[in-house]
Design a protein around this motif. Structure first.
Motif, short mmCIF file in Angstrom:
data_model
loop_
_atom_site.label_atom_id
_atom_site.label_comp_id
_atom_site.label_asym_id
_atom_site.label_seq_id
_atom_site.Cartn_x
_atom_site.Cartn_y
_atom_site.Cartn_z
N ASP A 153 10.24 60.38 -0.62
CA ASP A 153 10.89 60.52 -1.93
C ASP A 153 11.21 59.12 -2.46
OD1 ASP A 153 12.38 61.07 -4.15
OD2 ASP A 153 13.59 62.63 -3.22
N TRP A 154 10.25 58.53 -3.17
CA TRP A 154 10.42 57.15 -3.63
C TRP A 154 11.49 57.02 -4.71
CZ3 TRP A 154 8.95 53.90 -0.32
CH2 TRP A 154 7.84 54.15 0.49
N GLU A 155 11.67 58.04 -5.51
CA GLU A 155 12.71 57.98 -6.54
C GLU A 155 14.10 57.97 -5.89
OE1 GLU A 155 12.23 60.71 -9.72
OE2 GLU A 155 10.24 59.95 -10.27
N TYR A 156 14.26 58.68 -4.80
CA TYR A 156 15.54 58.67 -4.07
C TYR A 156 15.80 57.29 -3.47
CZ TYR A 156 18.99 59.91 -0.47
OH TYR A 156 20.11 59.96 0.34
N ILE A 157 14.76 56.71 -2.87
CA ILE A 157 14.90 55.36 -2.30
C ILE A 157 15.17 54.35 -3.41
CG2 ILE A 157 13.68 53.53 -1.06
CD1 ILE A 157 12.17 55.79 0.44
N ASP A 158 14.45 54.49 -4.52
CA ASP A 158 14.63 53.59 -5.66
C ASP A 158 16.04 53.66 -6.22
OD1 ASP A 158 13.44 51.86 -7.85
OD2 ASP A 158 14.00 53.60 -9.05
N LEU A 159 16.61 54.86 -6.28
CA LEU A 159 17.98 55.03 -6.77
C LEU A 159 18.97 54.24 -5.93
CD1 LEU A 159 19.73 56.61 -8.87
CD2 LEU A 159 19.99 58.38 -7.11
N HIS A 160 18.82 54.34 -4.61
CA HIS A 160 19.69 53.58 -3.71
C HIS A 160 19.46 52.07 -3.88
CE1 HIS A 160 20.43 57.43 -1.76
NE2 HIS A 160 21.39 56.85 -1.06
N ALA A 161 18.20 51.67 -3.94
CA ALA A 161 17.88 50.24 -4.06
C ALA A 161 18.49 49.65 -5.32
CB ALA A 161 16.37 50.04 -4.03
N LYS A 162 18.41 50.38 -6.42
CA LYS A 162 18.99 49.89 -7.68
C LYS A 162 20.50 49.76 -7.57
CE LYS A 162 15.51 51.70 -10.88
NZ LYS A 162 15.17 52.84 -11.75
N GLN A 163 21.13 50.74 -6.96
CA GLN A 163 22.59 50.69 -6.80
C GLN A 163 22.99 49.48 -5.97
OE1 GLN A 163 24.31 54.30 -5.22
NE2 GLN A 163 26.18 53.25 -4.58
N TRP A 164 22.27 49.24 -4.90
CA TRP A 164 22.61 48.12 -4.01
C TRP A 164 22.34 46.77 -4.67
CZ3 TRP A 164 19.45 50.79 0.41
CH2 TRP A 164 20.16 51.91 0.85
N ILE A 165 21.26 46.67 -5.43
CA ILE A 165 20.94 45.38 -6.04
C ILE A 165 21.97 45.04 -7.12
CG2 ILE A 165 19.38 45.99 -7.96
CD1 ILE A 165 17.43 43.88 -6.87
N MET A 166 22.50 46.05 -7.81
CA MET A 166 23.55 45.80 -8.79
C MET A 166 24.85 45.37 -8.10
SD MET A 166 21.95 46.29 -11.61
CE MET A 166 23.12 46.54 -12.94
N GLU A 167 25.17 46.02 -6.98
CA GLU A 167 26.35 45.63 -6.21
C GLU A 167 26.21 44.19 -5.72
OE1 GLU A 167 27.72 48.29 -3.12
OE2 GLU A 167 26.91 50.02 -4.18
#
Length: 265
Positions: free
Chosen positions: A2-16
């Motif tokens: 599920d790349w969209e699920y992984i992408d969602l987490h990655a975006k959240q972490w990169i903003m943090e």
């Protein structure tokens, strides 16, 4: 996967991670050198990489991490899912300017780039792509890249490569610089690849870059029809240092055929 699920987490972490970096702007950095006096690393580079590793391992324990500062896994192949991370690309700019640097994060599966994220922290611009789904800046789609001639092009290129140096025959690069409309140098491979993706520059050339410098940018540029190879036109393996040519379609092959093919890159 599920790349969209992984992408969602990655975006959240990169903003943090971007918030953490911005919070450091008014603090004193612990600055060290690595391979030479101009190869700099700060406590923030190390802290941000460790932040990503903790998040990735805590949520995706079977994924491996390939990071610039060496806190991740020992990576000898790209089997399975591998995150390729540069916590601060453009550390010298970060130290001296507090701008013109970026967080670069890519997720590969069995050697294929699936997710690319580059966060221009100072400007709050997140460039992002999932393989096969296009590329975006803060959610706004980026247009596909159009063809350009050399004479119409702005080329991102470090001035070192048109001076006498021990890596290449600089005389091969001089005609390209003369024929191009202009050249630019920003001191951060991640953002220079973003600038190719957005059309701010038309090509980016470098003689020696690491996988974490370019992995995310390669995913983003590829989604827009651009071409990313080494200077021989060969495929990048994202495990070792290599030369780089990232360019608009058509322009890429013209640069190789008309300017670079005689080089021993």
């Amino acid at each position: 996967m599920d790349w969209e699920y992984i992408d969602l987490h990655a975006k959240q972490w990169i903003m943090e991670a971007g918030d953490k970096i911005r919070d450091s702007f008014d603090k004193t950095l612990n600055i060290q050198t690595k391979s030479d006096p101009n190869d700099l690393v700060t406590n923030m580079d190390k802290e941000i990489e460790q932040f990503f590793i903790n998040k990735i391992k805590g949520n995706f324990p079977n994924h491996r991490v390939f990071g610039e500062e060496g806190f991740g896994d020992e990576i000898k192949n790209l089997d399975g899912v591998v995150w390729i991370i540069d916590p601060i690309d453009g550390t010298m700019n970060f130290i001296h300017q507090q701008r013109n640097f970026a967080i670069s994060l890519a997720v590969f599966e069995n050697g294929i780039g699936k997710i690319g994220l580059i966060y221009d922290v100072a400007h709050g611009e997140l460039y992002h792509a999932i393989n096969g789904k296009g590329a975006f800046m803060n959610g706004t789609p980026l247009p596909t890249l159009s063809k350009k001639t050399v004479k119409e092009s702005i080329i991102a290129l470090n001035a070192t490569w048109v001076m006498e140096n021990h890596r290449i025959d600089h005389k091969l690069i001089i005609p390209l610089v003369k024929d191009a409309r202009g050249t630019r140098s920003y001191g951060t491979a991640a953002l220079e690849m973003v600038f190719v993706a957005t059309g701010r520059v038309d090509a980016y050339i470098s003689m020696r870059l690491s996988p974490w410098d370019i992995a995310a940018g390669a995913v983003i540029i590829g989604e827009l029809g651009g071409v990313v190879t080494n200077l021989k036109g060969g495929k990048l393996d994202f495990l070792t240092k290599d030369s780089l040519l990232a360019a608009k379609p058509g322009l890429h092959q013209t640069i190789i055929n008309d300017y670079l093919k005689e080089g021993k890159w």
